[in-house]
Design a protein around this motif. Structure first.
Motif, short mmCIF file in Angstrom:
data_model
loop_
_atom_site.label_atom_id
_atom_site.label_comp_id
_atom_site.label_asym_id
_atom_site.label_seq_id
_atom_site.Cartn_x
_atom_site.Cartn_y
_atom_site.Cartn_z
N GLY A 169 0.80 -1.22 0.00
CA GLY A 169 0.00 0.00 0.00
C GLY A 169 0.83 1.26 0.00
N THR A 170 0.24 2.35 0.49
CA THR A 170 0.90 3.65 0.52
C THR A 170 1.96 3.67 1.61
OG1 THR A 170 -1.08 4.76 -0.28
CG2 THR A 170 0.57 6.13 0.81
N LEU A 171 3.16 4.09 1.22
CA LEU A 171 4.30 4.10 2.14
C LEU A 171 4.58 5.49 2.67
CD1 LEU A 171 6.67 1.93 -0.12
CD2 LEU A 171 5.04 1.12 1.59
N TYR A 172 4.22 6.51 1.87
CA TYR A 172 4.57 7.90 2.23
C TYR A 172 3.68 8.80 1.39
CZ TYR A 172 7.54 12.15 2.42
OH TYR A 172 8.02 13.42 2.58
N GLU A 173 3.22 9.89 1.98
CA GLU A 173 2.40 10.84 1.23
C GLU A 173 2.57 12.23 1.83
OE1 GLU A 173 -1.58 9.76 -0.59
OE2 GLU A 173 -2.23 11.07 1.08
N CYS A 174 2.62 13.26 0.96
CA CYS A 174 2.74 14.62 1.46
C CYS A 174 2.24 15.62 0.42
CB CYS A 174 4.19 14.95 1.82
SG CYS A 174 5.21 15.18 0.35
N LYS A 175 2.00 16.82 0.87
CA LYS A 175 1.63 17.95 0.02
C LYS A 175 2.88 18.79 -0.15
CE LYS A 175 -2.47 19.82 -1.39
NZ LYS A 175 -3.59 19.07 -2.00
N THR A 176 3.27 19.09 -1.39
CA THR A 176 4.48 19.86 -1.64
C THR A 176 4.18 21.35 -1.56
OG1 THR A 176 4.20 20.06 -4.03
CG2 THR A 176 5.21 18.02 -3.20
N HIS A 177 5.25 22.17 -1.54
CA HIS A 177 5.10 23.62 -1.51
C HIS A 177 4.42 24.13 -2.78
CE1 HIS A 177 7.21 24.25 2.22
NE2 HIS A 177 8.23 23.52 1.79
N GLY B 238 1.98 22.74 -4.12
CA GLY B 238 0.57 22.37 -4.06
C GLY B 238 0.22 21.01 -4.61
N GLN B 239 1.22 20.22 -4.99
CA GLN B 239 0.94 18.89 -5.53
C GLN B 239 1.03 17.84 -4.41
OE1 GLN B 239 2.06 18.42 -9.87
NE2 GLN B 239 3.91 19.37 -9.08
N THR B 240 0.27 16.77 -4.61
CA THR B 240 0.32 15.65 -3.66
C THR B 240 1.21 14.55 -4.25
OG1 THR B 240 -1.89 16.12 -2.82
CG2 THR B 240 -1.01 13.90 -2.43
N ILE B 241 2.24 14.20 -3.49
CA ILE B 241 3.15 13.12 -3.91
C ILE B 241 2.94 11.92 -3.00
CG2 ILE B 241 5.56 12.39 -4.01
CD1 ILE B 241 6.30 15.10 -5.06
N SER B 242 2.69 10.79 -3.61
CA SER B 242 2.52 9.54 -2.87
C SER B 242 3.53 8.52 -3.35
CB SER B 242 1.11 8.98 -3.06
OG SER B 242 0.14 9.87 -2.57
N LEU B 243 4.11 7.80 -2.42
CA LEU B 243 4.97 6.65 -2.73
C LEU B 243 4.25 5.41 -2.23
CD1 LEU B 243 8.40 8.06 -1.45
CD2 LEU B 243 7.44 8.23 -3.75
N ARG B 244 4.09 4.42 -3.09
CA ARG B 244 3.37 3.20 -2.69
C ARG B 244 4.04 1.98 -3.30
NH1 ARG B 244 0.37 1.73 -7.01
NH2 ARG B 244 -0.12 3.37 -8.54
N ALA B 245 3.86 0.87 -2.62
CA ALA B 245 4.42 -0.39 -3.12
C ALA B 245 3.81 -0.73 -4.48
CB ALA B 245 4.16 -1.51 -2.12
N GLN C 111 15.01 -5.73 -2.00
CA GLN C 111 14.59 -4.79 -3.04
C GLN C 111 13.13 -4.39 -2.84
OE1 GLN C 111 15.89 -7.68 -5.90
NE2 GLN C 111 17.27 -6.22 -6.87
N LEU C 112 12.82 -3.14 -3.15
CA LEU C 112 11.48 -2.60 -2.96
C LEU C 112 11.09 -1.78 -4.19
CD1 LEU C 112 8.95 -1.78 -1.37
CD2 LEU C 112 10.34 -0.02 -0.23
N PRO C 113 10.19 -2.28 -5.05
CA PRO C 113 9.73 -1.50 -6.20
C PRO C 113 8.59 -0.56 -5.78
CG PRO C 113 8.86 -3.74 -6.31
CD PRO C 113 9.70 -3.67 -5.07
N ILE C 114 8.72 0.71 -6.14
CA ILE C 114 7.79 1.75 -5.70
C ILE C 114 7.24 2.51 -6.91
CG2 ILE C 114 7.63 3.98 -4.49
CD1 ILE C 114 9.67 2.96 -2.50
N ILE C 115 5.96 2.81 -6.88
CA ILE C 115 5.35 3.72 -7.84
C ILE C 115 5.18 5.08 -7.16
CG2 ILE C 115 3.22 4.28 -9.09
CD1 ILE C 115 4.85 2.23 -10.54
#
Length: 747
Positions: free
Chosen positions: A560-568, A570-577, A622-626
């Motif tokens: 699932g989602t590993l990390y998520e944040c709102k950038t300066h 204004g975009q939302t960046i998500s890192l997920r498996a 190893q960890l593949p992330i989208i």
């Protein structure tokens, strides 16, 4: 500077084998402690012995300077021994004598090589130049029963050659587990090699000259000689020499090698061949040949032991001291005994294996990280071509071989192991899988024979012989006193097991158990237990901490989602498996874009890419992330533990350092701040994911200039130089945790 004094060296290496065996056997008790570059043994509440360390070994192969303190006063090796024995309630009177016998023998051997090069370059030298013996044994060079003259004549380290004594015997005097016709044929085939003329009506039995000098004085043998059942004593014409075990003799072109009972104390026992052990060679050969088990591998060969023979008492029983075992000879060109290869040259302080690997690095003209890479390559070949073959034999056929280092002969090519020859079928057994496969066909495979091992027993005995004795000791030798290198190769071994054999119950135990079983050589010797005749062999096993579990990172599953944040911006960046169902189509699309496959070179079919991703997801490192931007797939990041990856030989990675590969798949984000922000937040995620991660590494192709510009802008990142993989020239990039948080002005 390493001393060249044989007595000083003999003391130093005797301390190593004695104290390392003690520390391993009693590692679960609190009277062994490490402090300030020393190993401390608490003798009692008031007194302690301190052994100064030269190098600490995570796997227990510690090196010592030779300095010993008793309550802060320096004592000699000889003075230390009775003090050490005070620690134990039950000490056999022979213990100190055997330790000193071993030390004195080692000194005698080292004097022989004081001004000579010690070079392991062919099979015979690898058998005869094991100068130090078992690295985890209180008295590895004990040869109690032999005097100095005997040792010089018959011990392999002195490289002497001698003739055999042959007995011309009537068949009625022969005690054997074989068919007498086959025994007659094989014994006389060997006799034809060594004697000029034979009388075919008799069976000729070869005797070790040292052992025969004792046997001839026994009443039972004198009776046989007087009866005429032994009618002639002859001397062979060929020269034979002792192999590393002392009681096995070798002559290069002989049809067989010969293994003897000998009235000498070697390590844990008087070396008499026991019939219940000697019979295992015939059992193993029967199963291997009839069931075509011996065809399971092109890399592996077992030296069969078709039968044993002994002289027969008047009551029809065997005279145990006269037992001999034939063993197949083999093509020994380009072969080396693993135990000696892994041993240290006492006059250089460097293992022979290290010397070999350094030579490999020179021959391959490797540059950056050359020795590290050469060492990694050698161990990979050892795991694939040797250790893997033992495992497959156990997993597929239920056959266990007592694969300790002195029974493994490596076949070598271009400095690398390409296969193995296994000897000593006495140390073999069958598992419940063999009972299932072959039990109905062979009555000797039954649960009552003593060498049928249930899964719990396999976990004990195979862990000790194959893993602790052979794999761990090889790692210790490769690392050559480098603590970090030991951890690296242990991790390399864990990944090898995880990748190829993780479904095995034995190997699942190996990867997950908090403790492992090992044979307690110190415990065995301090009370003088004969391991060959003890009623319950498991009594001399004890548990030690499993270094695979205690020293290495445990594999983790990411979903699932590993990390998520709102950038300066204004975009939302998500890192997920990576989700194969959800992401494989887009991943395939990206890899068929020219600007991506120019660098990634993975413009494969969708099925091939799916298989690739599945391999990463099941990998322990190893960890593949989208990466999603505003809920849309934007790119792919590959995160890996650098210690486990191909980059390790080229950077100074620690076990918790990571590495990354970056792919921005959507053109609309290229040359925008989104790329910078994605990599920034990937860096932040990695440092937050494990607080022990101090550095992140990258290895983009040298001509990928855009990544270099990004590295200049990103906090914590720096360009460390350029290096050559075998397949590409790369930049080396590094993100430092300390610098990342120091330079980060985005929060």
């Amino acid at each position: 500077m390493i001393s060249s004094n044989p007595r000083i060296l003999a003391n130093k290496y005797s301390i190593r084998s004695l104290i390392n065996s003690l520390a391993r056997d009693y590692s679960q008790e609190n009277f062994i402690k490490f402090s300030n570059d020393a190993l401390i043994v608490e003798v009692n509440e008031l007194n302690c012995l301190t052994f100064e360390l030269a190098a600490y070994s995570p796997l227990g192969g510690h090196r010592y300077s030779g300095k010993i303190l008793f309550n802060n006063e320096e004592v000699s090796f000889d003075e230390m021994l009775p003090i050490l024995c005070e620690r134990f309630n039950e000490v056999d009177t022979s213990f100190i004598d055997n330790v000193l016998n071993s030390r004195n023998n080692m000194e005698l051997i080292l004097r022989e090589y004081e001004n000579r090069d010690i070079i392991i370059d062919d099979y015979l030298s690898s058998e005869q130049l094991m100068l130090l013996g078992h690295p985890f044994h209180p008295y590895p060079k004990c040869k109690n029963g032999m005097n100095e003259e005997d040792m010089r004549l018959y011990s392999p380290e002195f490289k002497n050659e001698f003739n055999l004594i042959w007995l011309k015997c009537h068949s009625s005097v022969i005690y054997t587990n074989g068919d007498i016709i086959n025994v007659h044929k094989a014994m006389n085939e060997l006799a034809n090699f060594d004697l000029e003329e034979l009388e075919e009506d008799y069976i000729y039995i070869p005797m070790h000259p040292w052992q025969w000098s004792r046997l001839a004085k026994k009443n039972e043998v004198e009776t046989l000689l007087q009866s005429g059942l032994i009618t002639k004593i002859l001397q062979g014409r060929r020269k034979w020499c002792a192999l590393s075990s002392l009681r096995s003799l070798y002559s290069k072109d002989a049809p067989y090698l010969v293994k003897y009972s000998m009235d000498v104390k070697l390590t844990n026992s008087i070396r008499h061949l026991q019939p219940e052990e000697a019979i295992r060679g015939m059992q193993m050969e029967t199963v291997f040949k009839n069931e075509k088990v011996d065809e399971f591998s092109q890399k592996f060969e077992v030296l069969y032991e078709p039968f044993y023979v002994a002289l027969k008492n008047n009551d029809g029983s065997a005279i145990i001291e006269s037992t001999i075992q034939l063993r197949e000879n083999f093509a020994s060109d380009n072969c080396l005994l693993l135990a000696t290869l892994a041993e240290e040259n006492p006059y250089t302080g460097k293992s022979h294996l290290t010397t070999l690997v350094e030579e490999n690095a020179k021959n391959l003209k490797l540059e950056t990280g050359n020795f590290f890479l050469a060492r990694k390559n050698w161990f990979s070949a050892f795991l694939e071509n040797v250790v893997g073959e033992f495992i497959k034999l156990s997993e597929e056929h239920g056959v266990l071989l007592g694969a300790h280092m002195q029974n493994i002969i490596l076949r070598m090519k271009d400095g690398l192991p390409i296969g193995a020859v296994y000897r000593d079928c006495q140390g073999t057994g069958f598992t419940s899988k063999s009972v299932e496969k072959f039990g109905k066909k062979y009555d000797f495979i039954s649960k009552t024979k003593g060498n049928i091992l249930n899964p719990d027993d396999v976990n004990k005995v195979y862990t000790y012989y194959l893993i602790i004795n052979s794999v761990f000791n090889t790692i210790i030798s490769l690392a050559n006193g480098d603590e970090k290198a030991e951890i690296f190769h242990l991790n390399q071994f864990r990944n090898f097991i995880f990748k190829g054999y993780k479904e095995s119950s034995f190997l699942k135990f190996l990867l997950e158990s908090e403790t492992l079983f090992q044979k307690g050589n110190f415990r065995c010797c301090i009370t003088n237990i004969n391991e060959n005749t003890i009623a319950n062999p498991w009594d001399i096993y004890n548990q030690i901490e499993n270094p695979i579990v205690s020293l290495l990172r445990r594999p983790r599953q990411y979903q699932g989602t590993l990390y998520e944040c709102k950038t300066h911006s204004g975009q939302t960046i998500s890192l997920r498996a990576f989700d194969l169902d959800k992401d494989i189509d887009k991943f395939h699309e990206w890899h068929n874009k020219e600007y991506i496959y120019e660098f990634w070179e993975m413009n494969f079919s969708k099925d091939e890419l799916a298989k690739y991703i599945q391999g990463l997801k099941s990998s322990p490192f190893q960890l593949p992330i989208i990466v999603d931007i505003n809920g849309q797939q934007a790119g792919y990041f590959e995160v890996y533990w650098a210690f486990d990856d191909r980059i390790a030989p080229y950077c100074d990675a620690n076990i918790y350092d990571r590495g990354i590969h970056i792919l921005i798949g959507e053109e609309k984000y290229l040359r925008t701040k989104a790329v910078y922000e994605s990599i920034f937040h990937l860096t932040k995620f990695i440092f937050e994911d494990d607080k022990r991660t101090q550095s992140i590494w990258g290895e983009p192709r040298e001509d990928n200039k855009k990544v270099l510009k990004l590295a200049e802008l990103l906090p914590g990142w720096s360009h460390e130089g350029v290096f050559d993989f075998p397949h590409k020239r790369s930049n080396l990039l590094k993100a430092s945790r300390e610098l990342f948080y120091m330079e980060n002005t985005n929060e």
